[in-house]
Design a protein around this motif. Sequence first.
Motif, PDB file in Angstrom:
ATOM      1  N   THR A  65      37.612  36.181  30.904  1.00  0.00           N
ATOM      2  CA  THR A  65      37.577  37.533  31.481  1.00  0.00           C
ATOM      3  C   THR A  65      38.036  38.570  30.459  1.00  0.00           C
ATOM      4  O   THR A  65      37.450  39.661  30.341  1.00  0.00           O
ATOM      5  N   GLU A  66      39.086  38.232  29.710  1.00  0.00           N
ATOM      6  CA  GLU A  66      39.567  39.155  28.684  1.00  0.00           C
ATOM      7  C   GLU A  66      38.533  39.355  27.573  1.00  0.00           C
ATOM      8  O   GLU A  66      38.354  40.462  27.056  1.00  0.00           O
ATOM      9  N   LYS A 122      35.821  41.574  28.971  1.00  0.00           N
ATOM     10  CA  LYS A 122      36.266  42.960  29.085  1.00  0.00           C
ATOM     11  C   LYS A 122      36.044  43.721  27.769  1.00  0.00           C
ATOM     12  O   LYS A 122      35.678  44.905  27.770  1.00  0.00           O
ATOM     13  N   GLU A 123      36.220  43.017  26.650  1.00  0.00           N
ATOM     14  CA  GLU A 123      36.002  43.645  25.340  1.00  0.00           C
ATOM     15  C   GLU A 123      34.531  44.011  25.143  1.00  0.00           C
ATOM     16  O   GLU A 123      34.191  45.008  24.507  1.00  0.00           O
ATOM     17  N   SER A 148      33.338  47.326  27.387  1.00  0.00           N
ATOM     18  CA  SER A 148      34.285  48.448  27.321  1.00  0.00           C
ATOM     19  C   SER A 148      33.628  49.797  27.595  1.00  0.00           C
ATOM     20  O   SER A 148      34.301  50.763  27.955  1.00  0.00           O
ATOM     21  N   SER A 175      34.820  47.358  33.786  1.00  0.00           N
ATOM     22  CA  SER A 175      36.152  47.158  33.235  1.00  0.00           C
ATOM     23  C   SER A 175      37.205  47.093  34.346  1.00  0.00           C
ATOM     24  O   SER A 175      38.113  46.258  34.315  1.00  0.00           O
ATOM     25  N   LEU A 203      36.890  43.770  36.136  1.00  0.00           N
ATOM     26  CA  LEU A 203      37.467  42.685  35.328  1.00  0.00           C
ATOM     27  C   LEU A 203      38.996  42.740  35.362  1.00  0.00           C
ATOM     28  O   LEU A 203      39.659  41.694  35.349  1.00  0.00           O
ATOM     29  N   ASP A 204      39.567  43.943  35.412  1.00  0.00           N
ATOM     30  CA  ASP A 204      41.030  44.080  35.542  1.00  0.00           C
ATOM     31  C   ASP A 204      41.519  43.438  36.842  1.00  0.00           C
ATOM     32  O   ASP A 204      42.587  42.811  36.880  1.00  0.00           O
TER      33      ASP A 204
END
Length: 363
Positions: free
Chosen positions: A171-172, A175-176, A179, A185, A188-189
């Motif tokens: 997931t991290e 997220k990149e 962006s 975003s 995903l948070d």
Amino acid sequence: MLTAEQKLKERIKELTCLYEVTSLIVNCDYDDMETALLGIVQCLQRAWQFNEDTYVLLSNSDYFIKTEEKGEDYVFLESFITVFNKPRGEIKVGYPSPKYQLKDFLEEEQQLLDNVCLKVGNLLERKEIKEKEEHIRRQVEQSDRLRILGEITAGIAHELNTPLANILGFTELLKERVSNDPQASKDLDKIITNTIFSREVVKKLMFFACEMPETREVINVVEVIEEAINMLRTTLRQNEVACEFQHSQDTIELRIDKIQLTQVVFNLIVNAIYFAPPKSVISVSLMMEKDHVILKIADQGPGIPEASKAHIFDPFFTTKPVGEGSGLGLSVVHGIVQSHQGSIAVRPNTPTGTIFTLKFPKK
């Protein structure tokens, strides 16, 4: 001096009293002892020679039962209630003075009173034995449940750890790559937040199942508790709750796992914050006794319902709404305290709230 007819009448009253007292004790419901003891007091009142003027009082640490008072001052016959060879109360039978004197009591009446006290003592002994047996039975059942649940949760925790780490990692990374899309975003948070929450639940499961590594060392407990409270300052401020920490001395040492002690303090204070009303105070106190270190955490919330007290340390039991608690916090605390040969107890605060008292052996 009593006539033969009067002596026979008094003897019948005494035997009737003994029979009625024995019947009350045989048929006693241990959950309603007060009713049985009231019946015994009334039997004694009827058995005395001048029963219309007789006043009877039964008292010990748990019960205070009496008949209607006939005056202000009395002369009494009295006898001790003995439980496990220790005086644990008394029964007093009196006549109003100065209308009566001690010489107006019959010798047989003292013997009757002694016999009834003996029977009441035996009844209280049986009640204590029954309560201890019930307590031991619950402890054995709880131990069996916790052992089985510990084995299950250890397996669940291990199985969940890897996929949760993968979800968080991917997931991290994702997220990149998105962006430039604010909505994606944010979504995903949310995934990251929920994954971290799930990972914390797994961590609690591993604490509960004793699968977390433990390192015991001599530490200053005062500093650990201060650090835990400082980490919660933002949460306290957001909930408009104050937290006061008092300690008997600046250095109180224990051989204990620092991370696990932090977990204990954290869980109990977070729990107190959740139930504490705004503008209230959570009191944390630490003191050293001869053989123990005592930690108390008190809140001013609504308190624990009587029906829930027996289950608050059970895994997955919670009084919080669905989705607001895993039901593992207090069971983790209980497990950590027990693993350090300590004890934890809960009682009501005054006028409202709850006090958790933890005792850790110094050795």
